[in-house]
Design a protein around this motif. Structure first.
Motif, PDB file in Angstrom:
ATOM      1  N   LEU A  12       0.853  -1.189   0.000  1.00  0.00           N
ATOM      2  CA  LEU A  12       0.000   0.000   0.000  1.00  0.00           C
ATOM      3  C   LEU A  12       0.886   1.235   0.000  1.00  0.00           C
ATOM      4  CD1 LEU A  12      -2.591  -1.130   2.693  1.00  0.00           C
ATOM      5  CD2 LEU A  12      -2.700  -1.428   0.212  1.00  0.00           C
ATOM      6  N   ILE A  13       0.692   2.089  -0.978  1.00  0.00           N
ATOM      7  CA  ILE A  13       1.499   3.300  -1.132  1.00  0.00           C
ATOM      8  C   ILE A  13       0.653   4.505  -0.744  1.00  0.00           C
ATOM      9  CG2 ILE A  13       2.830   4.706  -2.749  1.00  0.00           C
ATOM     10  CD1 ILE A  13       3.983   1.916  -2.391  1.00  0.00           C
ATOM     11  N   GLY A  14       1.196   5.357   0.151  1.00  0.00           N
ATOM     12  CA  GLY A  14       0.454   6.556   0.518  1.00  0.00           C
ATOM     13  C   GLY A  14       1.069   7.304   1.679  1.00  0.00           C
ATOM     14  N   HIS A  15       1.382   6.601   2.764  1.00  0.00           N
ATOM     15  CA  HIS A  15       1.989   7.275   3.911  1.00  0.00           C
ATOM     16  C   HIS A  15       3.396   7.736   3.552  1.00  0.00           C
ATOM     17  CE1 HIS A  15      -1.040   6.653   6.984  1.00  0.00           C
ATOM     18  NE2 HIS A  15      -1.150   5.382   6.646  1.00  0.00           N
ATOM     19  N   THR A  16       3.837   8.819   4.193  1.00  0.00           N
ATOM     20  CA  THR A  16       5.172   9.358   3.931  1.00  0.00           C
ATOM     21  C   THR A  16       6.158   9.029   5.052  1.00  0.00           C
ATOM     22  OG1 THR A  16       4.541  11.478   4.901  1.00  0.00           O
ATOM     23  CG2 THR A  16       4.253  11.223   2.506  1.00  0.00           C
ATOM     24  N   ALA A  17       5.712   8.212   6.014  1.00  0.00           N
ATOM     25  CA  ALA A  17       6.571   7.748   7.106  1.00  0.00           C
ATOM     26  C   ALA A  17       6.074   6.360   7.503  1.00  0.00           C
ATOM     27  CB  ALA A  17       6.520   8.714   8.291  1.00  0.00           C
ATOM     28  N   GLU A  18       6.746   5.743   8.477  1.00  0.00           N
ATOM     29  CA  GLU A  18       6.398   4.369   8.836  1.00  0.00           C
ATOM     30  C   GLU A  18       4.964   4.266   9.360  1.00  0.00           C
ATOM     31  OE1 GLU A  18       8.848   6.047  10.393  1.00  0.00           O
ATOM     32  OE2 GLU A  18       8.462   6.019  12.516  1.00  0.00           O
ATOM     33  N   VAL A  19       4.374   3.102   9.105  1.00  0.00           N
ATOM     34  CA  VAL A  19       3.040   2.786   9.604  1.00  0.00           C
ATOM     35  C   VAL A  19       3.200   2.144  10.973  1.00  0.00           C
ATOM     36  CG1 VAL A  19       0.981   1.371   9.222  1.00  0.00           C
ATOM     37  CG2 VAL A  19       2.061   2.560   7.299  1.00  0.00           C
ATOM     38  N   CYS A  20       2.488   2.684  11.957  1.00  0.00           N
ATOM     39  CA  CYS A  20       2.602   2.219  13.345  1.00  0.00           C
ATOM     40  C   CYS A  20       1.498   1.247  13.741  1.00  0.00           C
ATOM     41  CB  CYS A  20       2.564   3.416  14.293  1.00  0.00           C
ATOM     42  SG  CYS A  20       3.828   4.650  13.960  1.00  0.00           S
ATOM     43  N   SER A  21       0.355   1.305  13.045  1.00  0.00           N
ATOM     44  CA  SER A  21      -0.789   0.499  13.444  1.00  0.00           C
ATOM     45  C   SER A  21      -1.730   0.316  12.262  1.00  0.00           C
ATOM     46  CB  SER A  21      -1.534   1.197  14.589  1.00  0.00           C
ATOM     47  OG  SER A  21      -2.643   0.453  15.012  1.00  0.00           O
ATOM     48  N   CYS A  22      -2.473  -0.790  12.305  1.00  0.00           N
ATOM     49  CA  CYS A  22      -3.513  -0.999  11.294  1.00  0.00           C
ATOM     50  C   CYS A  22      -4.632  -1.833  11.888  1.00  0.00           C
ATOM     51  CB  CYS A  22      -2.950  -1.648  10.038  1.00  0.00           C
ATOM     52  SG  CYS A  22      -2.263  -3.284  10.277  1.00  0.00           S
ATOM     53  N   THR A  23      -5.827  -1.672  11.328  1.00  0.00           N
ATOM     54  CA  THR A  23      -6.995  -2.417  11.796  1.00  0.00           C
ATOM     55  C   THR A  23      -8.038  -2.459  10.690  1.00  0.00           C
ATOM     56  OG1 THR A  23      -8.612  -2.614  13.595  1.00  0.00           O
ATOM     57  CG2 THR A  23      -8.170  -0.398  12.792  1.00  0.00           C
ATOM     58  N   ALA A  32      -7.754   0.590   8.099  1.00  0.00           N
ATOM     59  CA  ALA A  32      -7.277   1.892   8.586  1.00  0.00           C
ATOM     60  C   ALA A  32      -5.831   1.730   9.030  1.00  0.00           C
ATOM     61  CB  ALA A  32      -8.127   2.364   9.753  1.00  0.00           C
ATOM     62  N   THR A  33      -4.975   2.688   8.649  1.00  0.00           N
ATOM     63  CA  THR A  33      -3.572   2.661   9.048  1.00  0.00           C
ATOM     64  C   THR A  33      -3.205   3.991   9.701  1.00  0.00           C
ATOM     65  OG1 THR A  33      -2.924   3.397   6.815  1.00  0.00           O
ATOM     66  CG2 THR A  33      -2.849   1.028   7.256  1.00  0.00           C
ATOM     67  N   GLY A  34      -2.436   3.913  10.792  1.00  0.00           N
ATOM     68  CA  GLY A  34      -1.942   5.103  11.475  1.00  0.00           C
ATOM     69  C   GLY A  34      -0.443   5.192  11.280  1.00  0.00           C
ATOM     70  N   SER A  35       0.076   6.405  11.095  1.00  0.00           N
ATOM     71  CA  SER A  35       1.467   6.560  10.688  1.00  0.00           C
ATOM     72  C   SER A  35       2.179   7.687  11.430  1.00  0.00           C
ATOM     73  CB  SER A  35       1.510   6.851   9.183  1.00  0.00           C
ATOM     74  OG  SER A  35       2.781   7.238   8.751  1.00  0.00           O
ATOM     75  N   SER A  36       3.495   7.631  11.377  1.00  0.00           N
ATOM     76  CA  SER A  36       4.317   8.715  11.903  1.00  0.00           C
ATOM     77  C   SER A  36       4.216   9.978  11.057  1.00  0.00           C
ATOM     78  CB  SER A  36       5.779   8.271  12.008  1.00  0.00           C
ATOM     79  OG  SER A  36       5.922   7.331  13.048  1.00  0.00           O
ATOM     80  N   ASP A  37       3.535   9.912   9.919  1.00  0.00           N
ATOM     81  CA  ASP A  37       3.312  11.133   9.135  1.00  0.00           C
ATOM     82  C   ASP A  37       2.124  11.948   9.675  1.00  0.00           C
ATOM     83  OD1 ASP A  37       1.029   9.822   8.189  1.00  0.00           O
ATOM     84  OD2 ASP A  37       1.753   9.624   6.142  1.00  0.00           O
ATOM     85  N   LYS A  38       1.597  11.553  10.853  1.00  0.00           N
ATOM     86  CA  LYS A  38       0.532  12.255  11.573  1.00  0.00           C
ATOM     87  C   LYS A  38      -0.853  12.044  10.969  1.00  0.00           C
ATOM     88  CE  LYS A  38       3.838  15.960  12.458  1.00  0.00           C
ATOM     89  NZ  LYS A  38       4.105  17.382  12.262  1.00  0.00           N
ATOM     90  N   THR A  39      -1.012  11.064  10.098  1.00  0.00           N
ATOM     91  CA  THR A  39      -2.300  10.837   9.450  1.00  0.00           C
ATOM     92  C   THR A  39      -2.805   9.422   9.703  1.00  0.00           C
ATOM     93  OG1 THR A  39      -1.427  10.017   7.337  1.00  0.00           O
ATOM     94  CG2 THR A  39      -1.680  12.417   7.570  1.00  0.00           C
ATOM     95  N   VAL A  40      -4.111   9.290   9.473  1.00  0.00           N
ATOM     96  CA  VAL A  40      -4.760   7.983   9.376  1.00  0.00           C
ATOM     97  C   VAL A  40      -5.226   7.879   7.935  1.00  0.00           C
ATOM     98  CG1 VAL A  40      -6.725   6.579  10.120  1.00  0.00           C
ATOM     99  CG2 VAL A  40      -5.522   8.041  11.780  1.00  0.00           C
ATOM    100  N   ARG A  41      -4.904   6.770   7.297  1.00  0.00           N
ATOM    101  CA  ARG A  41      -5.375   6.551   5.920  1.00  0.00           C
ATOM    102  C   ARG A  41      -6.350   5.391   5.915  1.00  0.00           C
ATOM    103  NH1 ARG A  41      -2.633   9.224   1.581  1.00  0.00           N
ATOM    104  NH2 ARG A  41      -0.940  10.473   2.432  1.00  0.00           N
TER     105      ARG A  41
END
Length: 114
Positions: A12-23, A32-41
């Motif tokens: 999956l391409i989209g976050h600009t930093a590491e993904v910390c969590s997914c559900t 849903a993915t949470g990232s160090s780029d401060k977003t949820v995608r």
């Protein structure tokens, strides 16, 4: 990840930093993915995991994301900035922010009864 073949089947391409969590949501149609780029995608698993929404509002890394599976479904996101945001999946708007934590919030879970 393909368990049988033991290989990556899609990235999956989209976050600009590491993904910390997914559900996944209740029926598995949204990841849903949470990232160090401060977003949820949000990714549509029915359409080759296309990112259809980016949720912004945290001021630091998003360490944890979790869907509430009982009753009316909601999405929560927990952040290094010390906040927990609650998102309404009908329009993906933030409906509540909990800021009472003294430090970063590294985990998130919903009570089984909602």
């Amino acid at each position: 990840w393909d368990v049988e073949a033991q290989e990556c089947s899609q990235t999956l391409i989209g976050h600009t930093a590491e993904v910390c969590s997914c559900t996944y949501d209740r029926d598995g149609s949204i990841l849903a993915t949470g990232s160090s780029d401060k977003t949820v995608r949000l990714w549509d698993t029915r359409q080759r995991n296309r990112c259809f929404q980016t949720l912004r509002g945290h001021k630091a890394s998003v360490y944890s994301v979790a869907f509430r599976r009982e009753g009316f479904e909601l999405l929560g996101s927990a952040s290094q900035d010390g906040s927990v945001a609650v998102w309404d999946p009908r329009n993906w708007k933030c409906v509540q922010v909990l800021k009472e934590h003294a430090g970063e919030v590294v985990g998130l879970a919903w009570h089984p009864n909602g």
